[in-house]
Design a protein around this motif. Structure first.
Motif, short mmCIF file in Angstrom:
data_model
loop_
_atom_site.label_atom_id
_atom_site.label_comp_id
_atom_site.label_asym_id
_atom_site.label_seq_id
_atom_site.Cartn_x
_atom_site.Cartn_y
_atom_site.Cartn_z
N VAL A 60 0.86 -1.18 0.00
CA VAL A 60 0.00 0.00 0.00
C VAL A 60 0.90 1.23 0.00
CG1 VAL A 60 -1.84 1.23 1.20
CG2 VAL A 60 -1.74 -1.27 1.31
N ASP A 61 0.80 2.04 -1.06
CA ASP A 61 1.65 3.23 -1.14
C ASP A 61 1.05 4.39 -0.34
OD1 ASP A 61 -0.40 4.31 -2.72
OD2 ASP A 61 0.71 4.11 -4.60
N THR A 65 -3.02 3.30 -2.65
CA THR A 65 -3.16 2.36 -3.76
C THR A 65 -2.48 1.04 -3.39
OG1 THR A 65 -3.05 4.21 -5.30
CG2 THR A 65 -2.74 2.00 -6.23
N HIS A 67 -0.72 -2.33 -4.52
CA HIS A 67 0.04 -2.90 -5.64
C HIS A 67 0.30 -4.37 -5.32
CE1 HIS A 67 0.96 1.18 -7.10
NE2 HIS A 67 1.07 1.49 -5.81
N THR A 110 2.29 -0.22 -10.44
CA THR A 110 2.72 0.87 -11.32
C THR A 110 4.07 1.43 -10.91
OG1 THR A 110 1.49 2.45 -9.97
CG2 THR A 110 0.34 1.51 -11.87
#
Length: 168
Positions: A60-61, A65, A67, A110
Motif C-alpha cells: 500500500v503506497d 493504492t 500494488h 505501477t
C-alpha cells in the motif's frame, strides 16, 4: 596497507580504480571478442530471466493504492555481493533480504523504481512470499511447486507466480 570503507554507492568507482592495478600486476584481462559482421543474431535459448508474481496482501503506497502484481528478475552474482558491503546490512544482518529484494524486483504494480524503503513498508507475509519466490526462481529456475492434496492425497503442481488460490 590502507583500509578503505566500501559502500554500495562507490563500488563501481573502486572496481574501476583497481582494474588498471590488476593489469599492471600481471593479471591479463581477456580482450573482448567481437562477433564477425556476417554472424546472425543470437537465438533465444529459452532462458527465462523475469518472473511475474502476485503478492498475497499487496503493498500500500502513500496514496492508499494497493500494488499486488509485479515482476522479479533473476539475480546476478553482483546482486548477491552488493548487500554484503551495504552499511545497513553490516549494522543489521537481517536487512540483507530487504536490500537483495529491492535490487531484483523490477516492477510492483505501477511502481518501476522499487527501493529498500518500499520493501521495508511491505507486510511481513508479502516479504516472506518474495523471499521464497526469490529462492525458487534463483535456485530451481521455475516457480512451480509439487503439492499434495490433504483430502485425497493426490499430487499436482501449482504455479507460485500468481493467481488466486483454487484457480487453475
Amino acid at each position: 596497507m590502507r583500509r578503505r570503507t566500501v559502500t554500495a554507492g562507490n563500488l563501481d568507482e573502486i572496481l574501476q580504480a583497481t582494474a588498471p592495478a590488476q593489469a599492471a600486476a600481471g593479471f591479463e584481462q581477456p580482450a573482448p571478442v567481437a562477433a564477425p559482421p556476417s554472424a546472425a543474431p543470437r537465438a533465444d535459448h529459452g532462458l527465462r530471466t523475469e518472473f511475474e508474481f502476485e503478492l498475497p496482501r499487496g503493498y500500500v503506497d502513500e496514496a492508499g493504492t494497493v500494488h499486488r502484481h509485479g515482476s522479479m528478475r533473476l539475480a546476478t552474482a553482483r546482486d548477491e555481493l552488493r548487500p554484503q558491503i551495504d552499511l545497513r546490512v553490516k549494522e543489521n544482518p537481517a536487512y540483507l533480504s530487504v536490500v537483495l529484494l529491492s535490487q531484483v524486483i523490477t516492477r510492483l504494480g505501477t511502481i518501476s523504481d522499487v527501493h529498500a524503503g518500499i520493501v521495508e513498508r511491505m507486510y511481513a507475509t508479502d516479504v516472506a512470499f518474495l523471499q521464497d519466490f526469490y529462492r525458487r526462481v534463483n535456485s530451481e529456475g521455475h516457480t512451480r511447486a509439487a503439492v499434495t492434496c490433504p483430502h485425497c492425497e493426490g499430487g499436482f503442481e501449482v504455479d507460485l507466480s500468481g493467481g488466486r488460490l483454487g484457480e487453475s
